[in-house]
Motif scaffolding. Structure first.
Motif, mmCIF file in Angstrom:
data_model
loop_
_atom_site.group_PDB
_atom_site.id
_atom_site.type_symbol
_atom_site.label_atom_id
_atom_site.label_comp_id
_atom_site.label_asym_id
_atom_site.label_seq_id
_atom_site.Cartn_x
_atom_site.Cartn_y
_atom_site.Cartn_z
ATOM 1 N N UNK A 236 -32.990 -34.519 11.382
ATOM 2 C CA UNK A 236 -33.977 -34.386 10.313
ATOM 3 C C UNK A 236 -35.249 -33.675 10.763
ATOM 4 N N UNK A 237 -35.501 -33.672 12.035
ATOM 5 C CA UNK A 237 -36.786 -33.166 12.520
ATOM 6 C C UNK A 237 -36.822 -31.648 12.646
ATOM 7 N N UNK A 238 -35.681 -31.002 12.783
ATOM 8 C CA UNK A 238 -35.678 -29.552 12.908
ATOM 9 C C UNK A 238 -34.284 -29.026 12.590
ATOM 10 N N UNK A 239 -34.165 -27.703 12.487
ATOM 11 C CA UNK A 239 -32.854 -27.107 12.273
ATOM 12 C C UNK A 239 -32.689 -26.515 10.894
ATOM 13 N N UNK A 240 -31.726 -25.612 10.761
ATOM 14 C CA UNK A 240 -31.413 -24.922 9.515
ATOM 15 C C UNK A 240 -30.743 -25.872 8.532
ATOM 16 N N UNK A 241 -31.071 -25.735 7.270
ATOM 17 C CA UNK A 241 -30.461 -26.544 6.223
ATOM 18 C C UNK A 241 -29.407 -25.729 5.468
ATOM 19 N N UNK A 242 -28.355 -26.433 5.034
ATOM 20 C CA UNK A 242 -27.358 -25.856 4.152
ATOM 21 C C UNK A 242 -27.124 -26.809 2.988
ATOM 22 N N UNK A 243 -26.719 -26.227 1.849
ATOM 23 C CA UNK A 243 -26.560 -27.021 0.634
ATOM 24 C C UNK A 243 -25.097 -26.976 0.197
#
Length: 268
Positions: A236-243
């Protein structure tokens, strides 16, 4: 020789038909639910057991499967009360500064082992000599052990100061929250399913390269789908998001998160 202290339980039914018990001045009721019986409690109810109502009770001190489980739990509480009388812990006054604020009450378990309660939290303070006797794997520098989880380290270090009921809960708390400490003092590794924190660690190791849902809502555009935001490893603290869109009937969150199947779940 003084006779051994004795505590008795009285059993019956409430006005709602629930199983009930009275141990000293604490009332217990077994309230049916989807997963069994929720044992709730209340203090100093003035009316007869047959007039107790579910509204009189609060909380859930345990979940049991059936009436046998309820009677077993009450029997354990009776034993706990009897052992407390034999331990003869002493309450004392005096205010002291603690990591959680000014203490409001104190309970002496033994010389050098004192539990401090504050307005918001509490915990044990072990003096220098007692803390030095703690197993190295359990010892907290400074001797302060907070009441939510670290108290289990004190119970493991000085088991003779605690009841069997407290030791059982301490053992589980230590396994769940401090698996490395538990393994160090027991000399074996925990198996999957024996520790919440250890299982969490194993889950994240296994799925560190998978997309794990971090937030989800029902889709407005697709009524039978759940709109999910996922991050690699569930970080949750970092990184790329995908939906992704996941069929709502499939979206059942496990203990540590829902893992996206990139073959089956459509990316938005």
């Amino acid at each position: 020789m003084n006779p051994a202290p004795s505590v008795a339980a009285t059993y019956g039914r409430t006005a709602d038909g629930d199983l009930a018990a009275l141990v000293d001045d604490t009332a217990y009721a077994a309230i049916p639910g989807p997963r069994g019986l929720r044992i709730a409690n209340a203090w100093r109810l003035s009316k007869p057991m047959s007039e107790w109502r579910r509204d009189d009770f609060h909380g859930a001190i345990a979940m049991v499967a059936d009436a046998v489980g309820f009677h077993d739990h009450i029997a354990e509480l009776v034993q706990h009360r009897e052992e407390l009388l034999r331990l003869d812990r002493k309450r004392c006054g005096g205010r002291r500064s603690t990591p959680w604020g000014q203490s409001q009450s104190n309970e002496i378990y033994a010389d050098g082992v004192v539990f401090h309660s504050t307005a918001s939290h509490g915990g044990f303070k072990l003096d220098r000599a007692r803390n030095a006797k703690m197993p190295a794997a359990l010892r907290v520098a400074g001797g302060w052990y907070e009441e939510d989880a670290e108290w289990s380290k004190v119970a493991a270090g000085f088991p003779h100061l605690f009841t069997a009921y407290e030791r059982r809960h301490a053992e589980k708390t230590l396994r769940d929250y401090y698996p490395n400490c538990w393994e160090a003092i027991h000399g074996r590794f925990l198996k999957p399913g024996e520790s919440v924190e250890n299982d969490r660690r194993l889950f994240h190791q296994k799925h560190r390269q998978d997309w794990v849902v971090v937030s989800a809502i029902h889709s407005k555009d697709h009524p039978d789908m759940t709109d999910c935001i996922a991050r690699l490893g569930g970080r949750r603290d970092h990184g790329h998001e995908r939906r992704f869109l996941v069929p709502s009937r499939e979206y059942v969150v496990g203990r540590f998160g829902f893992v996206i199947d990139e073959v089956r779940h459509k990316e938005v």
